[in-house]
Design an enzyme around this catalytic site. Structure first.
Site, PDB file in Angstrom:
ATOM      1  N   HIS A   1      63.345  26.475  33.435  1.00  0.00           N
ATOM      2  CA  HIS A   1      63.934  25.146  33.230  1.00  0.00           C
ATOM      3  C   HIS A   1      65.403  25.152  33.657  1.00  0.00           C
ATOM      4  CE1 HIS A   1      64.664  21.374  30.823  1.00  0.00           C
ATOM      5  NE2 HIS A   1      65.870  21.903  30.778  1.00  0.00           N
ATOM      6  N   GLU A   2      66.130  26.192  33.265  1.00  0.00           N
ATOM      7  CA  GLU A   2      67.557  26.256  33.609  1.00  0.00           C
ATOM      8  C   GLU A   2      67.762  26.509  35.100  1.00  0.00           C
ATOM      9  OE1 GLU A   2      69.644  25.202  31.553  1.00  0.00           O
ATOM     10  OE2 GLU A   2      68.149  25.110  29.961  1.00  0.00           O
TER      11      GLU A   2
ATOM     12  N   GLU B   1      66.309  16.033  32.301  1.00  0.00           N
ATOM     13  CA  GLU B   1      65.538  16.979  31.496  1.00  0.00           C
ATOM     14  C   GLU B   1      64.049  16.887  31.802  1.00  0.00           C
ATOM     15  OE1 GLU B   1      66.678  19.432  29.593  1.00  0.00           O
ATOM     16  OE2 GLU B   1      68.623  18.796  30.346  1.00  0.00           O
TER      17      GLU B   1
END
Length: 628
Positions: free
Chosen positions: A171-172, A256
């Site tokens: 995700h990062e 996100e």
């Protein structure tokens, strides 16, 4: 996942952010002008006059200029403070840098996962920081891949399974590749400019409170005006912050969702990211204790500050995020993993997010496989190469030995006279102990296949960042002397040296965020032709084969009017071309990557020199190495 289009979207978001920021500043200017006019009117005590009778046009203009100067100056100062890139953000949050050679079980596992994802993404291995919080959260910070850092909380590192932690890290990484990091840092600078008005108001209120002992009527009257002005600035400033937080939250929530989807594509395992979110919901939470969390909330994997009003939440609701990646979720959360269960996990030989399973090309697949088993794509790799890889990888993590390892990769064939000259140079300049390290590492490095060398260099970057600034300058000079020892610089030497500069200069010097200047193919036509010409000439034995590869590359990317340039022994045109191409818009960089991909696949044979060139060119342009 088309990261280049998402980078363009992030740039458009930046434009929208600027427009909203201008609107917020304009509102503050109007409000402050009205406040000052009201204070003048109140001091005069004339109820029949209007606000506009007390402030002239010239005064309105001066007040407006002052507000712009204060907000712009504060934002500029904050932006300059953040020029150090991701490292500055991580340290401001209280992050502890993990050493590459740590022996702690959880820290080692986390570093392994970050390295795996970096290889899959085709980008340098970023430094990793740990926050002391027991909650589950993580962040990525920096301007571009070369200065990016990954941060995780202690709870994230210790309470998640390996798969779940991989989902968080993926995700990062998607934030890095989607261009979100620069947008996030700009948000921090913008919001501080708005907040600064409120801070001035708070200072004036505190100052007026300290001076309230003065008893004379005239001074009391002035103190009252001063206090009211401070109160007004406080209210107006926080009103601007409120507006800014709405902007931040709206931008962050959409990014996100994109990062969650990208993480699934990286890992090919929806349960990894959804599992991490379910552990947060079980009770671990994601709240951060750092005093800087207000400014940095939008950087994190989960909601760093509890918000009860959805408009101000920087992240979508937990349940909504889970259902987006796991539509069949039964509503039950997952308990944290125990230490015993973590130690019994067996990591996969090749991470799920790498190779063909992640949709990456053979370029990233080659690096991932070489990392996992010490071999490359050929089945006839000698056993000595596989045996040497773990030892060399361990050396690449050692901040004391890593310089000797990199220097060893630049040594010429022992049968050439220049080999002894290079060894003598190292003995004289670096000392006897360094010389002995090189001699010890020389046999295992000679067993490496050509396509293994640059991946090893990339794995060494976190350890090299442990050097002091003088050590780095000396190391860089030594590398150049080794490369020039035979009177010329070959393509591998150029790739290694440029990667060192690309990954380490921002760490030891000033981070220089790339500015997109060129949005049309016509602006970079000659430079594109230069890069493709160098690639096809080095990757093919005959001029005819190079010309065919060049044509296929142009066709694949839709480039027209490009001419194959003659082969040259000078790499200066390539350096100049890349300097300009690094300032192209993301969609143009994406087309160039697509063209290079077509070029190296044109003859059905992937050569080490092609892989090295594509990896280095992509790194210089600050883009993922290649995507299907």
């Amino acid at each position: 996942m088309d990261f280049f289009s998402h980078q363009d979207q992030a740039r458009k978001r930046t434009t929208q952010l600027v427009l909203l920021f201008v609107a917020a500043v304009a509102s503050l200017i109007v409000a402050l002008n009205l406040l000052i006019a009201a204070l003048f009117m109140g001091a005069e005590g004339n109820p029949d006059a209007s606000l506009f009778d007390y402030v002239t046009l010239e005064q309105w203009l001066w007040i407006s200029a002052g507000v712009i100067a204060v907000i712009g100056g504060a934002s500029l100062v904050k932006w300059l403070l953040l020029r150090g890139g991701g490292r500055v953000v991580a340290e401001s949050l209280g992050g502890r840098l993990l050493l590459p050679n740590t022996q702690d079980f959880y820290e080692r596992r986390l570093l392994n996962i970050v390295e795996e994802m970096a290889l899959a993404a085709g980008m340098p291995v970023p430094p990793v920081y740990v926050l002391s919080d027991s909650s589950i959260n993580a962040f990525a910070a920096g301007y571009q891949p070369s200065d990016a850092v990954i941060g995780v909380t202690q709870g994230c590192m210790e309470q998640l399974s390996r798969d779940q932690l991989q989902g968080v890290v993926a995700h990062e990484f998607s934030h890095i590749l989607n261009g979100d990091m620069r947008l996030n840092i700009r948000l921090m600078a913008v919001l501080f400019g708005l907040l600064f008005i409120a801070l001035i108001g708070r200072f004036m209120l505190e100052a007026s409170a300290r001076g309230s002992r003065v008893r004379t009527s005239n001074k009391n009257n002035g103190a009252a005006v001063f206090m009211l002005l401070g109160l007004g600035l406080l209210i107006i400033g926080y009103g601007g912050v409120l507006f800014g937080n709405l902007i931040k939250a709206a931008v962050s929530r959409q990014r996100e969702f994109l990062a969650d989807a990208s993480a699934v594509q990286f890992t090919r395992n929806p349960a990894s990211i959804s599992g991490a979110l379910k552990v947060i919901g079980y009770g671990s939470g994601s709240e951060i204790s750092s005093p800087e969390r207000e400014e940095t909330a939008h950087l994190f994997f989960g909601q760093a500050i509890p918000f009860h009003i959805r408009l101000f939440a920087t992240h979508p609701p937990l349940e909504e995020r889970i259902r987006r990646v796991d539509p069949r979720w039964d509503g039950r959360y997952l308990p944290p993993q125990t230490r015993q269960a973590a130690e019994q996990e067996t990591p996969a030989a090749v991470p799920a997010g790498t190779a063909q399973s992640a949709g990456l090309s053979a370029l990233a697949a080659t690096a991932a496989i070489a990392d996992a088993i010490g071999t490359s794509q050929s089945a006839d790799t000698t056993p000595s190469s596989a045996d040497a890889w773990p030892m060399l990888l361990e050396t690449a993590h050692d901040s004391y030995q890593v310089r000797a390892l990199i220097c060893t990769l630049l040594l010429a064939d022992p049968r050439r006279p220049v080999h002894e000259q290079q060894l003598e140079l190292l003995r004289v300049q670096q000392g006897q102990d360094f010389y002995r390290q090189v001699l010890r590492l020389l046999p295992p490095t000679q067993t490496l296949r050509p396509e293994q060398r640059l991946p090893l260099v990339e794995r060494a970057m976190p350890a090299l960042k442990q050097l002091s600034a003088p050590q780095y300058q000396d190391f860089r000079q030594t590398l150049m002397q080794l490369a020039k020892a035979d009177g010329e610089i070959d393509i591998f030497e150029w790739c290694l040296y440029r990667l060192i500069l690309q990954y380490l200069n921002p760490h030891f010097g000033e981070v220089r965020p790339l500015a997109a200047r060129y949005s049309a193919v016509k602006d970079i036509r000659d430079e594109t032709a230069t890069v493709l010409s160098v690639l096809v000439h080095f990757g093919h034995d005959t001029g005819e084969a190079a010309a065919q590869a060049f044509d296929k590359a142009c066709t694949a990317a839709g480039f027209t009017g490009l001419q194959l340039q003659p082969r040259s022994n000078s790499l200066k045109p390539l350096n100049l071309a890349l300097s300009k191409l690094s300032e192209a818009y993301p969609h143009l960089k994406g087309r160039l990557i697509k063209a290079m991909q077509a070029a190296i696949h044109s003859d059905g044979e992937l050569r080490a020199v092609e892989l090295d060139l594509v990896r280095t060119i992509a790194a210089i342009m600050e883009v993922p190495v290649t995507l299907d």
